[in-house]
Design a protein around this motif. Structure first.
Motif, PDB file in Angstrom:
ATOM      1  N   GLN A  84       0.860  -1.174   0.000  1.00 21.06           N
ATOM      2  CA  GLN A  84       0.000   0.000   0.000  1.00 21.06           C
ATOM      3  C   GLN A  84       0.901   1.230   0.000  1.00 21.06           C
ATOM      4  OE1 GLN A  84      -3.355  -0.446  -0.314  1.00 21.06           O
ATOM      5  NE2 GLN A  84      -2.800  -2.625  -0.404  1.00 21.06           N
ATOM      6  N   ASN A  86       2.759   4.571   0.316  1.00 20.89           N
ATOM      7  CA  ASN A  86       2.802   5.781   1.130  1.00 20.89           C
ATOM      8  C   ASN A  86       4.163   6.418   0.913  1.00 20.89           C
ATOM      9  OD1 ASN A  86       4.673   4.351   2.761  1.00 20.89           O
ATOM     10  ND2 ASN A  86       3.001   3.568   4.061  1.00 20.89           N
ATOM     11  N   TYR A  89       7.147   3.938   1.392  1.00 15.78           N
ATOM     12  CA  TYR A  89       7.265   2.959   0.311  1.00 15.78           C
ATOM     13  C   TYR A  89       7.691   3.632  -1.000  1.00 15.78           C
ATOM     14  CZ  TYR A  89       5.472  -1.129   2.791  1.00 15.78           C
ATOM     15  OH  TYR A  89       5.320  -2.198   3.648  1.00 15.78           O
TER      16      TYR A  89
END
Length: 291
Positions: A84, A86, A89
């Motif tokens: 996911q 963000n 990441y």
């Protein structure tokens, strides 16, 4: 941001005004002021060729991009992790992408099939911001996109992967200049104009060195780093001697095809003409001359 993630190929087009402004400033404050060498000069035929090559490259990316993105999504179905995205990441993706870029860039100098596309970028005997536009429309055919597949397999969303690739290339614009000497102490970590000038040199000690994209740490880790010491002689040792963008694009492909189809040549030699280092390259890190 959402629009660019949906259409990441638009990133370089969106930044085009910034790139053009940088070219004007380099010419006005550096070249016109007499502060830069002749190899930094903006010669209109060269600049026109560079811009045409950049436009052809962008069009090729737009045409092939949809197909490549679909292939990435097919691979994405087999991803190892559900990431996911963000900020953290995203930074990890940029680091991983830069690592992959190093190996793509190194392979582009060591495998002739890839060099046939990449040699376009090195064929200029000048170094200024317009050189960054000097790219090949054949990169998708050569297989540049294959080097980012591991990022998709890990679990980074394909749109984010393509965006990170193009952002990396956009950040490299600033290193194509003689107007900026270096990044000072940041040269230890980041690829700088000084490091990249070395990469564009055909001086024997500079050939096949400094493959970095954004971070120079990969060259330092893998033994391909060389500092800028003597003045750089830009270009390739087999000059194209043309400002025709089509001649520049297909010159090495033509020569490679000629070697593959030469009469009386073994299949091993034909395969080597495609997959071995370009002619006149020596062992990695010990190249004699680059074609």
């Amino acid at each position: 941001m959402d629009m660019l993630l949906q259409h990441p190929d638009w990133l370089l087009l969106a930044l085009a005004p910034v790139f053009l402004l940088a070219m004007v400033l380099e010419w006005h404050l550096g070249i016109r002021a007499g502060k830069l060498p002749q190899s930094a000069d903006y010669q209109w035929r060269e600049v026109a060729c560079n811009i045409a090559l950049g436009a052809m490259h962008q069009l090729s990316d737009l045409l092939f991009g949809l197909l490549i993105l679909q292939l990435y999504f097919m691979v994405f179905d087999w991803r190892l992790f559900d990431i996911q995205m963000n900020f953290g990441y995203f930074l990890l993706l940029m680091l991983a992408q830069d690592f992959c870029y190093y190996w793509f860039h190194r392979a582009s100098h060591r495998v002739r099939w890839l060099w046939a596309a990449h040699s376009v970028h090195h064929s200029s005997e000048s170094m200024n911001f317009s050189t960054a536009f000097r790219q090949s429309l054949m990169y998708p055919v050569a297989g540049m996109w294959i080097f980012w597949v591991p990022l998709v397999i890990v679990g980074f969303p394909p749109n984010w992967v393509v965006f990170s690739v193009l952002l990396n290339l956009a950040l490299q614009f600033v290193i194509h200049t003689q107007w900026i000497k270096d990044f000072g102490p940041f040269d230890l970590i980041f690829n700088s104009p000084s490091h990249h000038r070395v990469h564009h040199g055909r001086n024997p000690q500079y050939i096949d060195r400094n493959y970095a994209g954004v971070l120079i740490i990969w060259d330092r880790l893998f033994g391909t780093f060389v500092p800028e010491v003597e003045a750089v002689d830009y270009g390739i040792t087999k000059p194209v001697n043309s400002h025709n963008p089509l001649v520049v694009t297909f010159s090495e492909w033509r020569d490679m095809w000629r070697d593959v189809m030469a009469p009386g040549v073994s299949w091993r030699a034909r395969l080597a003409a495609v997959l071995a280092p370009p002619p006149s390259h020596g062992a990695d890190g010990q190249s004699g001359k680059r074609r």
